[in-house]
Design a protein around this motif. Structure first.
Motif, PDB file in Angstrom:
ATOM      1  N   LEU A 203       0.898  -1.147   0.217  1.00  0.00           N
ATOM      2  CA  LEU A 203      -0.541   0.232  -0.017  1.00  0.00           C
ATOM      3  C   LEU A 203       0.895   1.101   0.160  1.00  0.00           C
ATOM      4  O   LEU A 203       0.047   2.277   0.049  1.00  0.00           O
ATOM      5  N   ALA A 204       1.756   1.579  -0.635  1.00  0.00           N
ATOM      6  CA  ALA A 204       3.007   2.292  -0.435  1.00  0.00           C
ATOM      7  C   ALA A 204       3.294   3.231   0.771  1.00  0.00           C
ATOM      8  O   ALA A 204       2.985   4.224   0.794  1.00  0.00           O
ATOM      9  N   SER A 205       3.281   3.291   1.627  1.00  0.00           N
ATOM     10  CA  SER A 205       2.984   3.202   3.224  1.00  0.00           C
ATOM     11  C   SER A 205       1.862   3.539   3.282  1.00  0.00           C
ATOM     12  O   SER A 205       2.053   4.827   4.414  1.00  0.00           O
ATOM     13  N   GLY A 206       1.407   3.053   3.084  1.00  0.00           N
ATOM     14  CA  GLY A 206      -0.279   4.157   3.384  1.00  0.00           C
ATOM     15  C   GLY A 206      -0.966   5.245   1.887  1.00  0.00           C
ATOM     16  O   GLY A 206      -1.687   5.032   2.481  1.00  0.00           O
ATOM     17  N   LEU A 207      -0.317   5.675   0.955  1.00  0.00           N
ATOM     18  CA  LEU A 207      -0.459   6.250   0.657  1.00  0.00           C
ATOM     19  C   LEU A 207      -1.166   5.666  -0.454  1.00  0.00           C
ATOM     20  O   LEU A 207      -2.679   6.778  -0.849  1.00  0.00           O
ATOM     21  N   LEU A 208      -1.861   4.280  -0.379  1.00  0.00           N
ATOM     22  CA  LEU A 208      -2.912   3.127  -1.169  1.00  0.00           C
ATOM     23  C   LEU A 208      -3.968   3.134  -0.388  1.00  0.00           C
ATOM     24  O   LEU A 208      -4.827   2.106  -0.249  1.00  0.00           O
ATOM     25  N   SER A 209      -3.763   3.793   1.177  1.00  0.00           N
ATOM     26  CA  SER A 209      -4.992   3.424   1.568  1.00  0.00           C
ATOM     27  C   SER A 209      -6.012   4.062   1.656  1.00  0.00           C
ATOM     28  O   SER A 209      -7.770   4.824   1.483  1.00  0.00           O
TER      29      SER A 209
END
Length: 326
Positions: A203-209
């Protein structure tokens, strides 16, 4: 939940695993009871793969998993851990004596006589070509300290070097909608060799959250603050190495392209595990609800046009800055 073979181990694991870096505190503090709730929720959702490392919280993550395993005998969970970052990152430290010390410490933390899978934790590039390294790992398998071994890598070239080794069971590599280079050569090579691919930072360290804006701030002890530009370790580990503001804007475009009712993180995870050659994605979760939602992606199909959207976003936002670096 989809099930897949964990490479040369022959074990069957869930296509969505649980990453547990966050249990060590490098994403902000996590209370023990919250960590146990995350593991409970994951297991209840048929997640059978937990990933950790001996340096996550200096062993805290491993110890929490060890306690959970003792409280849940017969859970069927496979635990993958990592070693090699408890010493200075020089090839001279990747030797049999250190491997034995690190493995024995992890066996104690995890309360396991035989570790399911141990991965070299992003070692220096020279380590991947050292015959003595693999001889030492083979010896640990032979005497029952570990059941199998793999590698966690920073670059595609490191992955390809490891895949060529006959007893490497798995490769853990950053793969997500903002880091596509493994699709070029790593996944085809792994498929051909029967090596598992564990997609980390999915999730790209949360970017894709789908939760962040360009104004979002993180706690000082969160690596998304202190390692945003690679100050502490490889920049590729934090937001996949992409500029934060660009990542936020690309994630907004990603979200806008999804059908109504489809969540950003579930779509992002479904896309990852739909890639031919991926064994499992290992997102982290800070609470039980996140763990349940992540696990649901293991039974979802990625939206029909999502792959085209991902490749377009990558070409426009990230290819020029990240593709040749890792």
């Amino acid at each position: 939940m989809q099930r897949r073979t964990l490479g040369r181990t022959g074990r069957e694991v869930s296509s969505i695993g649980l990453g547990t870096w966050q249990f060590g505190g490098d994403w902000g503090p996590v209370a023990d009871e919250d960590a146990f709730a995350v593991m409970d929720a994951s297991a209840e959702a048929d997640v059978t793969l937990f990933d950790t490392a001996d340096v996550y919280g200096d062993g805290t993550s491993e110890a929490l998993i060890g306690r959970w395993l003792q409280a849940n005998p017969g859970s069927g969970v496979t635990v993958t851990t990592k070693m090699g970052r408890r010493a200075e990152q020089t090839p001279d430290n990747y030797v049999a004596a250190n491997f034995r010390t690190w493995v024995d410490r992890s066996r104690t933390n995890l309360q396991q006589d035989t570790l399911d899978l141990v991965q070299l934790h992003c070692p220096p590039t020279a380590v991947f070509s050292d015959d003595a390294v693999y001889d030492a790992l083979d010896a640990l398998v032979a005497d029952g300290a570990i059941a199998a071994y793999g590698v966690s890598v920073e670059t595609a070239d490191q992955a390809l070097t490891a895949i060529a080794r006959p007893n490497v069971a798995s490769v853990q590599i950053i793969l997500n909608a903002f880091r596509l280079k493994p699709l070029d050569a790593v996944l085809p090579a792994a498929r051909e060799a029967g090596v598992a691919i564990l997609a980390r930072v999915p999730l790209a360290s949360g970017l894709l959250s789908g939760k962040y804006t360009t104004d979002t701030e993180f706690a000082p002890e969160d690596h998304r603050t202190y390692n945003r530009h690679g100050e502490a370790f490889d920049q590729g580990e934090t937001f996949s190495g992409v500029p934060f503001d660009d990542g936020v804007r690309a994630a907004q475009e990603f979200a806008a392209a999804l059908p109504e009712g489809v969540s950003v993180p579930q779509a992002a995870l479904a896309w990852v595990i739909a890639q031919d050659g991926v064994t499992a994605a290992i997102p982290g979760a800070r609470n039980a609800e996140q763990a349940r939602l992540n696990a649901q992606a293991g039974s979802l199909d990625a939206p029909a046009d999502l792959d085209a959207t991902v490749r377009d976003l990558y070409d426009r936002w990230f290819r020029a800055t990240v593709h040749e670096r890792w």
